[in-house]
Write a protein that holds these residues in place. Structure first.
Motif, PDB file in Angstrom:
ATOM      1  N   SER A   1     -15.355   0.487   8.312  1.00 33.23           N
ATOM      2  CA  SER A   1     -16.182   1.380   7.522  1.00 33.23           C
ATOM      3  C   SER A   1     -15.431   1.666   6.227  1.00 33.23           C
ATOM      4  O   SER A   1     -14.300   1.265   6.055  1.00 33.23           O
ATOM      5  CB  SER A   1     -16.485   2.657   8.310  1.00 33.23           C
ATOM      6  N   ALA A   2     -16.110   2.344   5.311  1.00 36.23           N
ATOM      7  CA  ALA A   2     -15.476   2.614   4.037  1.00 36.23           C
ATOM      8  C   ALA A   2     -14.153   3.327   4.265  1.00 36.23           C
ATOM      9  O   ALA A   2     -14.038   4.188   5.123  1.00 36.23           O
ATOM     10  CB  ALA A   2     -16.398   3.483   3.196  1.00 36.23           C
ATOM     11  N   ALA A   3     -13.161   2.931   3.500  1.00 34.38           N
ATOM     12  CA  ALA A   3     -11.838   3.516   3.680  1.00 34.38           C
ATOM     13  C   ALA A   3     -11.863   4.985   3.289  1.00 34.38           C
ATOM     14  O   ALA A   3     -12.155   5.324   2.153  1.00 34.38           O
ATOM     15  CB  ALA A   3     -10.831   2.749   2.841  1.00 34.38           C
ATOM     16  N   PRO A   4     -11.571   5.869   4.221  1.00 38.09           N
ATOM     17  CA  PRO A   4     -11.600   7.295   3.918  1.00 38.09           C
ATOM     18  C   PRO A   4     -10.331   7.793   3.239  1.00 38.09           C
ATOM     19  O   PRO A   4     -10.318   8.902   2.712  1.00 38.09           O
ATOM     20  CB  PRO A   4     -11.754   7.938   5.294  1.00 38.09           C
ATOM     21  N   CYS A   5      -9.305   6.967   3.247  1.00 37.29           N
ATOM     22  CA  CYS A   5      -8.015   7.434   2.741  1.00 37.29           C
ATOM     23  C   CYS A   5      -7.523   6.499   1.653  1.00 37.29           C
ATOM     24  O   CYS A   5      -7.460   5.301   1.848  1.00 37.29           O
ATOM     25  CB  CYS A   5      -6.984   7.484   3.864  1.00 37.29           C
ATOM     26  N   ASN A   6      -7.162   7.068   0.565  1.00 36.34           N
ATOM     27  CA  ASN A   6      -6.696   6.268  -0.555  1.00 36.34           C
ATOM     28  C   ASN A   6      -5.187   6.061  -0.463  1.00 36.34           C
ATOM     29  O   ASN A   6      -4.418   6.606  -1.251  1.00 36.34           O
ATOM     30  CB  ASN A   6      -7.073   6.973  -1.869  1.00 36.34           C
ATOM     31  N   GLU A   7      -4.805   5.304   0.552  1.00 32.24           N
ATOM     32  CA  GLU A   7      -3.379   5.041   0.774  1.00 32.24           C
ATOM     33  C   GLU A   7      -3.220   3.586   1.169  1.00 32.24           C
ATOM     34  O   GLU A   7      -3.958   3.086   2.010  1.00 32.24           O
ATOM     35  CB  GLU A   7      -2.844   5.902   1.917  1.00 32.24           C
ATOM     36  N   ALA A   8      -2.232   2.941   0.589  1.00 35.12           N
ATOM     37  CA  ALA A   8      -1.990   1.546   0.936  1.00 35.12           C
ATOM     38  C   ALA A   8      -1.293   1.409   2.281  1.00 35.12           C
ATOM     39  O   ALA A   8      -1.460   0.428   2.986  1.00 35.12           O
ATOM     40  CB  ALA A   8      -1.158   0.885  -0.155  1.00 35.12           C
ATOM     41  N   GLY A   9      -0.505   2.389   2.657  1.00 32.01           N
ATOM     42  CA  GLY A   9       0.228   2.315   3.914  1.00 32.01           C
ATOM     43  C   GLY A   9       1.218   1.167   3.932  1.00 32.01           C
ATOM     44  O   GLY A   9       1.343   0.457   4.923  1.00 32.01           O
ATOM     45  N   GLU A  10       1.894   0.986   2.850  1.00 35.62           N
ATOM     46  CA  GLU A  10       2.813  -0.148   2.767  1.00 35.62           C
ATOM     47  C   GLU A  10       4.276   0.241   2.818  1.00 35.62           C
ATOM     48  O   GLU A  10       5.153  -0.622   2.767  1.00 35.62           O
ATOM     49  CB  GLU A  10       2.529  -0.954   1.494  1.00 35.62           C
ATOM     50  N   ASP A  11       4.524   1.507   2.881  1.00 34.79           N
ATOM     51  CA  ASP A  11       5.907   1.931   3.096  1.00 34.79           C
ATOM     52  C   ASP A  11       5.885   3.216   3.912  1.00 34.79           C
ATOM     53  O   ASP A  11       4.818   3.727   4.249  1.00 34.79           O
ATOM     54  CB  ASP A  11       6.650   2.131   1.765  1.00 34.79           C
ATOM     55  N   PHE A  12       7.039   3.706   4.226  1.00 34.40           N
ATOM     56  CA  PHE A  12       7.124   4.850   5.124  1.00 34.40           C
ATOM     57  C   PHE A  12       6.324   6.052   4.623  1.00 34.40           C
ATOM     58  O   PHE A  12       5.483   6.606   5.348  1.00 34.40           O
ATOM     59  CB  PHE A  12       8.598   5.237   5.342  1.00 34.40           C
ATOM     60  N   ALA A  13       6.575   6.450   3.396  1.00 30.46           N
ATOM     61  CA  ALA A  13       5.923   7.662   2.893  1.00 30.46           C
ATOM     62  C   ALA A  13       4.407   7.503   2.893  1.00 30.46           C
ATOM     63  O   ALA A  13       3.664   8.425   3.270  1.00 30.46           O
ATOM     64  CB  ALA A  13       6.428   7.982   1.482  1.00 30.46           C
ATOM     65  N   SER A  14       3.962   6.328   2.503  1.00 28.50           N
ATOM     66  CA  SER A  14       2.524   6.085   2.460  1.00 28.50           C
ATOM     67  C   SER A  14       1.938   5.988   3.869  1.00 28.50           C
ATOM     68  O   SER A  14       0.822   6.463   4.125  1.00 28.50           O
ATOM     69  CB  SER A  14       2.254   4.803   1.672  1.00 28.50           C
ATOM     70  N   ASP A  15       2.684   5.408   4.791  1.00 31.21           N
ATOM     71  CA  ASP A  15       2.211   5.347   6.172  1.00 31.21           C
ATOM     72  C   ASP A  15       2.075   6.744   6.780  1.00 31.21           C
ATOM     73  O   ASP A  15       1.135   7.013   7.524  1.00 31.21           O
ATOM     74  CB  ASP A  15       3.173   4.506   7.033  1.00 31.21           C
ATOM     75  N   VAL A  16       3.006   7.592   6.474  1.00 30.40           N
ATOM     76  CA  VAL A  16       2.941   8.962   6.990  1.00 30.40           C
ATOM     77  C   VAL A  16       1.693   9.663   6.444  1.00 30.40           C
ATOM     78  O   VAL A  16       0.940  10.294   7.192  1.00 30.40           O
ATOM     79  CB  VAL A  16       4.224   9.740   6.624  1.00 30.40           C
ATOM     80  N   ARG A  17       1.464   9.526   5.164  1.00 37.52           N
ATOM     81  CA  ARG A  17       0.266  10.150   4.572  1.00 37.52           C
ATOM     82  C   ARG A  17      -1.005   9.543   5.155  1.00 37.52           C
ATOM     83  O   ARG A  17      -1.976  10.239   5.432  1.00 37.52           O
ATOM     84  CB  ARG A  17       0.278   9.977   3.045  1.00 37.52           C
ATOM     85  N   LEU A  18      -0.973   8.229   5.341  1.00 37.89           N
ATOM     86  CA  LEU A  18      -2.163   7.559   5.868  1.00 37.89           C
ATOM     87  C   LEU A  18      -2.429   7.963   7.313  1.00 37.89           C
ATOM     88  O   LEU A  18      -3.578   8.199   7.711  1.00 37.89           O
ATOM     89  CB  LEU A  18      -1.977   6.039   5.757  1.00 37.89           C
ATOM     90  N   ALA A  19      -1.371   8.053   8.109  1.00 42.76           N
ATOM     91  CA  ALA A  19      -1.551   8.457   9.508  1.00 42.76           C
ATOM     92  C   ALA A  19      -2.151   9.853   9.580  1.00 42.76           C
ATOM     93  O   ALA A  19      -3.032  10.134  10.401  1.00 42.76           O
ATOM     94  CB  ALA A  19      -0.215   8.396  10.253  1.00 42.76           C
ATOM     95  N   ARG A  20      -1.682  10.731   8.729  1.00 43.07           N
ATOM     96  CA  ARG A  20      -2.259  12.079   8.707  1.00 43.07           C
ATOM     97  C   ARG A  20      -3.730  12.047   8.292  1.00 43.07           C
ATOM     98  O   ARG A  20      -4.600  12.627   8.944  1.00 43.07           O
ATOM     99  CB  ARG A  20      -1.484  12.950   7.714  1.00 43.07           C
ATOM    100  N   CYS A  21      -3.983  11.345   7.195  1.00 43.62           N
ATOM    101  CA  CYS A  21      -5.348  11.313   6.669  1.00 43.62           C
ATOM    102  C   CYS A  21      -6.319  10.698   7.665  1.00 43.62           C
ATOM    103  O   CYS A  21      -7.393  11.248   7.932  1.00 43.62           O
ATOM    104  CB  CYS A  21      -5.350  10.537   5.347  1.00 43.62           C
TER     105      CYS A  21
END
Ligand SMILES: [Zn+2]
Length: 230
Positions: A40-60
Motif C-alpha cells: 500500500s502507499a508508503a505511510p512513512c517517509n523514511e528510507a530505512g537504510e541506516d540505523f537512525a532511519s530504521d529506528v524512525r521507520l520502525a516507530r512510524c
C-alpha cells in the motif's frame, strides 16, 4: 519505491537476545523469502537504510499499523508522546524509576518510549536491522496494552503479550508490503542465539519476561495469527 528490506532473516529461527532490566529479553524471529506482498502507499517517509532511519521507520510503521487496527474496531489509537533516545544512565525516569542502561522501555506515566541508543545500535550492528523491528514493536505493544487492557496478574503475562503483539505487528507489516523479509544468512543469527530467558523459572517474579521458549512461542503466535490472537 521498494518496500523496506529486512536482511539476515530466517523463517523458523527465533532469536532471543540477552538484554537486561525492565524489558530484558526480546524474542526475535524473522521470515525468509516471503513474497513482496501488495504494497500500500508508503505511510512513512523514511528510507530505512541506516540505523537512525530504521529506528524512525520502525516507530512510524508500528504506529501506522496500530492506528489502522484501532480504527478498524472503532477506536482511536493514541500516539506516544515522546520517543526518547538516551545514553547509558542518562535516560528519563518513569514515575520516579530511573532508566537503566542497555534497555528500552515504555513508560505508562508519561506515555512515552525510551531506549538506550548505543545499546540498540550495537544490536542493530550485531544482529541486523531486524533487531529494531522486534524491540520497538514490543515496546509499542506495551503502549497498546495501556490503551486496551492493562490488568495482568503477573508481569510475565504483560511481557509475553507484548512479544505476541510484536510478532503480529511484524507479520502485519510484511503482509501489507511495508517491510520485506529477504532470505539471509542464518548462521549469523544462529551465532547470536543465546540460551536466554529468565535466569530462574520464577515466572511470578515482577521482572519476569518468560523463558526463551515462551517468548519465541508468543512471538510466533502473533506472527502466525496476527495481533487479534494475542
Ligand atoms: Zn516489555
Amino acid at each position: 519505491m521498494a518496500p523496506r528490506l529486512i536482511a539476515s532473516l530466517t523463517l523458523v529461527l527465533a532469536v532471543v537476545l540477552v538484554l537486561t532490566a525492565a524489558c530484558g529479553r526480546i524474542a526475535q524471529r524473522h521470515s525468509a523469502g516471503s513474497p513482496p506482498g501488495t504494497a500500500s502507499a508508503a505511510p512513512c517517509n523514511e528510507a530505512g537504510e541506516d540505523f537512525a532511519s530504521d529506528v524512525r521507520l520502525a516507530r512510524c510503521l508500528t504506529e501506522w499499523f496500530w492506528t489502522k487496527r484501532f480504527a478498524a474496531s472503532g477506536r482511536t489509537y493514541q500516539p506516544i508522546k515522546a520517543f526518547i533516545p538516551y545514553h547509558g544512565t542518562g535516560g528519563p525516569d518513569c514515575g520516579g524509576q530511573p532508566a537503566v542502561p542497555e534497555n528500552a522501555f515504555y513508560c505508562p506515566a508519561g506515555h512515552f518510549i525510551a531506549f538506550d541508543v548505543d545499546w540498540l545500535e550495537s544490536l542493530y550492528n550485531d544482529m541486523g536491522d531486524g533487531a529494531v523491528y522486534v524491540i520497538i514493536p514490543h515496546e509499542f505493544g506495551h503502549a497498546v496494552q495501556a490503551q486496551l487492557m492493562n490488568d495482568f496478574t503477573y508481569n510475565v503475562e504483560r511481557e509475553l503479550q507484548a512479544d505476541c503483539y510484536a510478532g503480529g505487528t511484524l507479520s502485519g507489516l510484511l503482509q501489507e508490503g511495508q517491510i520485506r523479509a529477504d532470505e539471509g544468512d542464518d548462521s549469523e543469527l544462529l551465532t547470536s542465539l543465546a540460551a536466554a530467558g529468565d535466569p530462574t523459572d520464577a515466572w511470578w517474579a515482577p521482572d519476569a519476561h518468560g523463558s526463551p521458549e515462551q517468548r519465541q512461542g508468543f512471538f510466533a503466535k502473533g506472527f502466525q495469527r496476527g495481533v487479534g490472537a494475542c
